[in-house]
Design a protein around this motif. Structure first.
Motif, PDB file in Angstrom:
ATOM      1  N   GLU A 139      11.093  60.336  -7.051  1.00 53.70           N
ATOM      2  CA  GLU A 139      10.087  59.283  -7.056  1.00 53.70           C
ATOM      3  C   GLU A 139      10.736  57.928  -6.809  1.00 53.70           C
ATOM      4  OE1 GLU A 139       7.536  59.444 -10.461  1.00 53.70           O
ATOM      5  OE2 GLU A 139       7.443  61.621 -10.372  1.00 53.70           O
ATOM      6  N   TRP A 140      10.031  57.086  -6.075  1.00 48.34           N
ATOM      7  CA  TRP A 140      10.493  55.742  -5.761  1.00 48.34           C
ATOM      8  C   TRP A 140       9.456  54.759  -6.281  1.00 48.34           C
ATOM      9  CZ3 TRP A 140       9.436  53.116  -0.537  1.00 48.34           C
ATOM     10  CH2 TRP A 140      10.115  51.898  -0.455  1.00 48.34           C
ATOM     11  N   ASN A 141       9.893  53.690  -6.948  1.00 48.29           N
ATOM     12  CA  ASN A 141       8.965  52.721  -7.526  1.00 48.29           C
ATOM     13  C   ASN A 141       8.602  51.587  -6.560  1.00 48.29           C
ATOM     14  OD1 ASN A 141      11.249  51.142  -7.504  1.00 48.29           O
ATOM     15  ND2 ASN A 141      11.461  51.021  -9.719  1.00 48.29           N
ATOM     16  N   PHE A 142       8.914  51.742  -5.297  1.00 48.27           N
ATOM     17  CA  PHE A 142       8.587  50.777  -4.241  1.00 48.27           C
ATOM     18  C   PHE A 142       9.286  49.437  -4.438  1.00 48.27           C
ATOM     19  CE2 PHE A 142       5.128  53.806  -4.225  1.00 48.27           C
ATOM     20  CZ  PHE A 142       5.130  54.196  -2.907  1.00 48.27           C
ATOM     21  N   ARG A 143      10.439  49.468  -5.094  1.00 48.47           N
ATOM     22  CA  ARG A 143      11.266  48.276  -5.247  1.00 48.47           C
ATOM     23  C   ARG A 143      12.553  48.483  -4.469  1.00 48.47           C
ATOM     24  NH1 ARG A 143       9.958  44.601  -9.148  1.00 48.47           N
ATOM     25  NH2 ARG A 143       8.274  45.192 -10.522  1.00 48.47           N
ATOM     26  N   GLY A 144      13.126  47.379  -3.999  1.00 47.28           N
ATOM     27  CA  GLY A 144      14.421  47.464  -3.346  1.00 47.28           C
ATOM     28  C   GLY A 144      15.513  47.646  -4.392  1.00 47.28           C
TER      29      GLY A 144
ATOM     30  N   GLY B 141      21.443  46.977  -8.852  1.00 53.14           N
ATOM     31  CA  GLY B 141      20.680  46.523  -7.691  1.00 53.14           C
ATOM     32  C   GLY B 141      19.477  45.694  -8.052  1.00 53.14           C
ATOM     33  N   GLY B 142      18.365  46.313  -8.322  1.00 53.00           N
ATOM     34  CA  GLY B 142      17.148  45.601  -8.645  1.00 53.00           C
ATOM     35  C   GLY B 142      16.440  45.134  -7.393  1.00 53.00           C
ATOM     36  N   GLY B 143      15.503  44.246  -7.567  1.00 53.10           N
ATOM     37  CA  GLY B 143      14.782  43.711  -6.432  1.00 53.10           C
ATOM     38  C   GLY B 143      13.291  43.846  -6.628  1.00 53.10           C
ATOM     39  N   GLY B 144      12.537  43.090  -5.844  1.00 49.31           N
ATOM     40  CA  GLY B 144      11.087  43.119  -5.949  1.00 49.31           C
ATOM     41  C   GLY B 144      10.485  44.252  -5.153  1.00 49.31           C
ATOM     42  N   HIS B 145       9.159  44.338  -5.216  1.00 48.10           N
ATOM     43  CA  HIS B 145       8.454  45.357  -4.450  1.00 48.10           C
ATOM     44  C   HIS B 145       8.670  45.123  -2.959  1.00 48.10           C
ATOM     45  CE1 HIS B 145       6.157  45.757  -8.237  1.00 48.10           C
ATOM     46  NE2 HIS B 145       6.186  47.020  -7.886  1.00 48.10           N
ATOM     47  N   VAL B 146       8.775  46.191  -2.214  1.00 52.66           N
ATOM     48  CA  VAL B 146       8.942  46.064  -0.763  1.00 52.66           C
ATOM     49  C   VAL B 146       7.618  45.643  -0.133  1.00 52.66           C
ATOM     50  CG1 VAL B 146      10.830  47.733  -0.635  1.00 52.66           C
ATOM     51  CG2 VAL B 146       8.470  48.522  -0.312  1.00 52.66           C
ATOM     52  N   ALA B 147       7.698  45.025   1.022  1.00 54.91           N
ATOM     53  CA  ALA B 147       6.512  44.588   1.754  1.00 54.91           C
ATOM     54  C   ALA B 147       5.816  45.793   2.382  1.00 54.91           C
ATOM     55  CB  ALA B 147       6.919  43.610   2.848  1.00 54.91           C
ATOM     56  N   PRO B 148       4.498  45.706   2.565  1.00 53.30           N
ATOM     57  CA  PRO B 148       3.816  46.767   3.295  1.00 53.30           C
ATOM     58  C   PRO B 148       4.435  46.938   4.678  1.00 53.30           C
ATOM     59  CG  PRO B 148       2.238  45.306   2.257  1.00 53.30           C
ATOM     60  CD  PRO B 148       3.592  44.667   2.110  1.00 53.30           C
TER      61      PRO B 148
ATOM     62  N   VAL C 115       3.860  52.127   3.763  1.00 52.21           N
ATOM     63  CA  VAL C 115       3.546  51.516   2.474  1.00 52.21           C
ATOM     64  C   VAL C 115       2.386  50.553   2.713  1.00 52.21           C
ATOM     65  CG1 VAL C 115       4.382  49.979   0.642  1.00 52.21           C
ATOM     66  CG2 VAL C 115       5.905  51.728   1.601  1.00 52.21           C
ATOM     67  N   HIS C 116       1.307  50.756   1.977  1.00 56.52           N
ATOM     68  CA  HIS C 116       0.115  49.920   2.107  1.00 56.52           C
ATOM     69  C   HIS C 116       0.128  48.834   1.033  1.00 56.52           C
ATOM     70  CE1 HIS C 116      -1.938  52.565   4.984  1.00 56.52           C
ATOM     71  NE2 HIS C 116      -1.315  53.533   4.347  1.00 56.52           N
TER      72      HIS C 116
END
Length: 83
Positions: free
Chosen positions: A26-31, A42-49, A69-70
């Motif tokens: 599973e991926w939490n859609f964060r970089g 690492g960390g990072g915010g949500h990736v862009a659509p 990614v929507h």
């Protein structure tokens, strides 16, 4: 298992089981970097659509699967209410 964007830049690296068989990752859609079920480093915010590719390397074999990614409708609604 790595996730790359349309430009081919790695945006996430996920730990995948190394034993034979069918597994779910599973991926939490964060970089950044993630362990099994936990974030680490690492960390990072949500990736862009947009369009991304999951790349799995097993020995000399490379498997790729493209996906989209929507935008999160809840985040978009909350942004509108904050204005």
């Amino acid at each position: 298992l790595t996730i790359v964007n349309e430009a081919g830049t790695e945006v996430a690296k996920l730990e995948a089981p190394r034993d034979a068989g069918v597994h779910r990752v599973e991926w939490n859609f964060r970089g950044g970097r993630e362990g099994r079920g936990r974030r680490r480093g690492g960390g990072g915010g949500h990736v862009a659509p947009g369009i991304y590719t999951a790349v799995l390397k097993v020995g000399d074999t490379v498997l790729k699967e493209q996906f989209e990614v929507h935008p999160d409708p809840l985040r978009e609604r909350l942004k509108g209410e904050a204005r």
